[in-house]
Design an enzyme around this catalytic site. Structure first.
Site, PDB file in Angstrom:
ATOM      1  N   ARG A  57       0.494   0.811 -29.683  1.00 13.21           N
ATOM      2  CA  ARG A  57       0.651   1.704 -28.462  1.00 13.21           C
ATOM      3  C   ARG A  57       0.285   3.156 -28.399  1.00 13.21           C
ATOM      4  O   ARG A  57      -0.414   3.546 -27.627  1.00 13.21           O
ATOM      5  CB  ARG A  57       2.298   1.640 -28.149  1.00 13.21           C
ATOM      6  CG  ARG A  57       2.742   2.420 -26.832  1.00 13.21           C
ATOM      7  CD  ARG A  57       4.020   2.194 -26.313  1.00 13.21           C
ATOM      8  NE  ARG A  57       5.048   1.858 -27.153  1.00 13.21           N
ATOM      9  CZ  ARG A  57       5.703   2.516 -28.039  1.00 13.21           C
ATOM     10  NH1 ARG A  57       5.467   3.709 -28.123  1.00 13.21           N
ATOM     11  NH2 ARG A  57       6.595   1.848 -28.795  1.00 13.21           N
ATOM     12  N   TYR A 110      -6.504   5.695  -0.948  1.00 13.86           N
ATOM     13  CA  TYR A 110      -6.285   4.293  -1.363  1.00 13.86           C
ATOM     14  C   TYR A 110      -5.048   3.866  -1.114  1.00 13.86           C
ATOM     15  O   TYR A 110      -3.982   4.437  -1.555  1.00 13.86           O
ATOM     16  CB  TYR A 110      -6.907   3.987  -2.793  1.00 13.86           C
ATOM     17  CG  TYR A 110      -6.400   2.760  -3.588  1.00 13.86           C
ATOM     18  CD1 TYR A 110      -6.678   1.499  -2.924  1.00 13.86           C
ATOM     19  CD2 TYR A 110      -5.480   2.676  -4.496  1.00 13.86           C
ATOM     20  CE1 TYR A 110      -6.199   0.426  -3.481  1.00 13.86           C
ATOM     21  CE2 TYR A 110      -4.821   1.665  -5.026  1.00 13.86           C
ATOM     22  CZ  TYR A 110      -5.269   0.340  -4.597  1.00 13.86           C
ATOM     23  OH  TYR A 110      -4.784  -0.771  -5.136  1.00 13.86           O
ATOM     24  N   ASP A 183     -10.385  11.024  -7.638  1.00 13.29           N
ATOM     25  CA  ASP A 183     -10.345   9.620  -8.003  1.00 13.29           C
ATOM     26  C   ASP A 183     -11.792   9.334  -7.918  1.00 13.29           C
ATOM     27  O   ASP A 183     -12.294   9.065  -6.553  1.00 13.29           O
ATOM     28  CB  ASP A 183      -9.404   8.779  -6.840  1.00 13.29           C
ATOM     29  CG  ASP A 183      -9.380   7.265  -7.301  1.00 13.29           C
ATOM     30  OD1 ASP A 183     -10.423   6.987  -7.754  1.00 13.29           O
ATOM     31  OD2 ASP A 183      -8.392   6.708  -6.976  1.00 13.29           O
ATOM     32  N   LYS A 208     -13.161  -1.702 -11.468  1.00 12.51           N
ATOM     33  CA  LYS A 208     -14.105  -1.580 -10.347  1.00 12.51           C
ATOM     34  C   LYS A 208     -15.409  -1.350 -11.004  1.00 12.51           C
ATOM     35  O   LYS A 208     -15.798  -2.211 -11.911  1.00 12.51           O
ATOM     36  CB  LYS A 208     -13.745  -0.482  -9.518  1.00 12.51           C
ATOM     37  CG  LYS A 208     -12.377  -0.602  -8.852  1.00 12.51           C
ATOM     38  CD  LYS A 208     -12.051  -1.791  -8.002  1.00 12.51           C
ATOM     39  CE  LYS A 208     -10.471  -2.157  -7.974  1.00 12.51           C
ATOM     40  NZ  LYS A 208      -9.598  -1.315  -8.037  1.00 12.51           N
TER      41      LYS A 208
HETATM   42  C1  PLP Z   1      -9.803   4.175  -5.063  1.00 12.43           C
HETATM   43  C2  PLP Z   1      -8.847   3.317  -6.097  1.00 12.43           C
HETATM   44  N1  PLP Z   1      -8.229   4.086  -6.969  1.00 12.43           N
HETATM   45  C3  PLP Z   1      -7.305   3.489  -7.584  1.00 12.43           C
HETATM   46  C4  PLP Z   1      -6.924   2.010  -7.554  1.00 12.43           C
HETATM   47  C5  PLP Z   1      -5.828   1.430  -8.532  1.00 12.43           C
HETATM   48  O1  PLP Z   1      -6.517   0.667  -9.357  1.00 12.43           O
HETATM   49  P1  PLP Z   1      -5.812  -0.409 -10.332  1.00 12.43           P
HETATM   50  O2  PLP Z   1      -6.107  -1.607  -9.114  1.00 12.43           O
HETATM   51  O3  PLP Z   1      -6.964  -0.668 -11.547  1.00 12.43           O
HETATM   52  O4  PLP Z   1      -4.501  -0.218 -10.575  1.00 12.43           O
HETATM   53  C6  PLP Z   1      -7.852   1.423  -6.924  1.00 12.43           C
HETATM   54  C7  PLP Z   1      -7.637  -0.143  -6.912  1.00 12.43           C
HETATM   55  O5  PLP Z   1      -8.321  -0.815  -5.853  1.00 12.43           O
HETATM   56  C8  PLP Z   1      -8.847   2.066  -6.024  1.00 12.43           C
HETATM   57  O6  PLP Z   1      -9.710   1.333  -5.135  1.00 12.43           O
END
Ligand code: PLP
Length: 388
Positions: A57, A110, A183, A208
């Site tokens: 961890r 998001y 992000d 992604k």
């Molecule tokens: C722009 C963006 N940030 C954060 C996330 C969250 O990531 P996760 O689905 O890996 O938890 C997503 C998920 O679709 C996203 O599109």
């Protein structure tokens, strides 16, 4: 974490993606970092750890390899890998914010990020205000009023693909004593490096483009200032939402081809955007690569290329948007993005349903495409068929 000659300035992105943190295994010479599928490590006498590894961890060598690579790709001081993008965001917010702190969110953040603030963080006293970040004067006013701890940005945004000027937003954040978090999921570090543009922290859903094959969920934080490293490492270990060794390995495997995949995502998306623009059923196309896009010049100034995401609005409204999503065959109906295969979705009913009724609600006639790396002619034919 061992220093590598590849960390030297000037090493190309594709080279870093393949080699940073991934020196051949000292024991066997294996050119791929091993999956250290272990929870614990033998100590050579109490406290006598080998390389500091005592419990997975806290740290695991496969995760260390991924974290080293991510830090190199974003040109950051340190990176931390998590079980998901949301786990990374949660750890970051709880490391940096305390009850009473405020955060400025993008006007079309998001949906999961919005939900984390709206339904989770507010209960712990962290307040948020959504602001359209394409309007820098509005951001400046909100920052002066709120004195936020963080300004949170996405660019391009999800799903409206608006562009935010990272350099200008960083200057504004710092003027008001805030940290700028970007992000960078939609662009990936191959197309955009926010830390080089003045941002303080980058977060990713590595699920992604970084992972790139829709076979692993993961997240990351990358910091420019090592001052935050100890607190982040503390909370990452204290709360434990870490990337497991196999997930870290899969993500690293995906990263090796990020540069070539992104080039193909971008060229395919440009062709799809152009074809949609010419289609009579389409009212408008949101793609930063189109010269008429309001963020086109900002994109050119801070991105290597325009990305693989394309959104568009249907002239006949919501029902037609839903029908198009049901009719494509190669574009698979599904959430997520950034994998080699093309995906289609209806944000208002799917990824962004949690923003319904809020200021972050998205238009109901909107369709979002994650354009994959298939043959572009097949993708165009599929869309043509679905649009009728
Ligand atoms: C722009 C963006 N940030 C954060 C996330 C969250 O990531 P996760 O689905 O890996 O938890 C997503 C998920 O679709 C996203 O599109």
């Amino acid at each position: 974490m061992t220093a590598s000659p590849l960390d030297a300035e000037g090493t190309g992105f594709a080279t870093l993606a393949i080699h940073a943190g991934q020196e051949p295994d000292p024991l066997t010479g294996a050119v791929v970092p091993p999956i250290y599928q272990t929870s614990t490590y033998k100590q050579d006498g109490i406290g006598g750890t080998r390389g500091g590894y005592e419990y997975s961890r806290t740290a695991n060598p496969t995760r260390t390899a991924l974290e080293t690579c991510l830090a190199a790709l974003e040109n950051g001081a340190r990176a931390f890998a998590f079980a998901s993008g949301m786990a990374a965001e949660d750890c970051l917010i709880r490391t940096l914010c305390r009850p009473g702190d405020r955060v400025l969110l993008p006007g079309d953040a998001y949906g999961g990020t919005f939900r984390l603030f709206d339904k989770v963080m507010t209960a712990w006293g962290v307040e948020y205000e959504p602001v359209r970040q394409t309007d820098l004067a509005a951001v400046a006013q909100a920052a002066a009023r709120q004195r936020p701890r963080l300004i949170w940005a996405e660019t391009p945004t999800n799903p409206l693909l608006a562009l935010v000027d990272i350099r200008a937003l960083a200057a504004l954040a710092h003027e008001h004593g805030a940290l700028l978090v970007v992000d960078n999921t939609f662009a990936s570090p191959y197309l955009q490096r926010p830390l080089d543009l003045g941002a303080d922290i980058v977060v990713h859903s590595t699920t992604k483009y970084l992972g790139g094959h829709s076979d692993v969920v993961g997240g990351a934080i990358v910091i420019k200032d090592p001052r935050y490293a100890a607190d982040l490492a503390f909370l990452q270990n204290a709360t434990g939402a870490v990337a497991g060794p196999f997930d870290a390995w899969l993500t690293l495997r995906g990263i090796k081809t990020l540069a070539v995949r992104m080039d193909r995502h971008c060229s395919n998306a440009a062709r799809v955007a152009q074809a949609l623009r010419e289609h009579p059923a389409v009212a408008s196309v949101l793609y930063p690569g189109l010269p008429g896009h309001p963020g086109h010049d900002i994109a050119k100034s801070q991105m290597r290329d325009f990305g693989g995401m394309v959104s568009f609005r249907l002239a006949a409204g919501e029902e037609q948007a839903v029908e198009v999503c049901a009719r494509t065959e190669l574009f698979t109906l599904g959430e997520s993005l950034g994998g080699v295969e093309s995906l289609i979705e209806h944000p208002a009913r799917m990824t962004h349903a949690s923003a319904a009724g809020s200021p972050l609600e998205v238009p109901s006639d909107l369709v979002r495409l994650s354009v994959g790396i298939e043959d572009p002619a097949d993708l165009l034919a599929d869309l043509e068929r679905a649009l009728g």
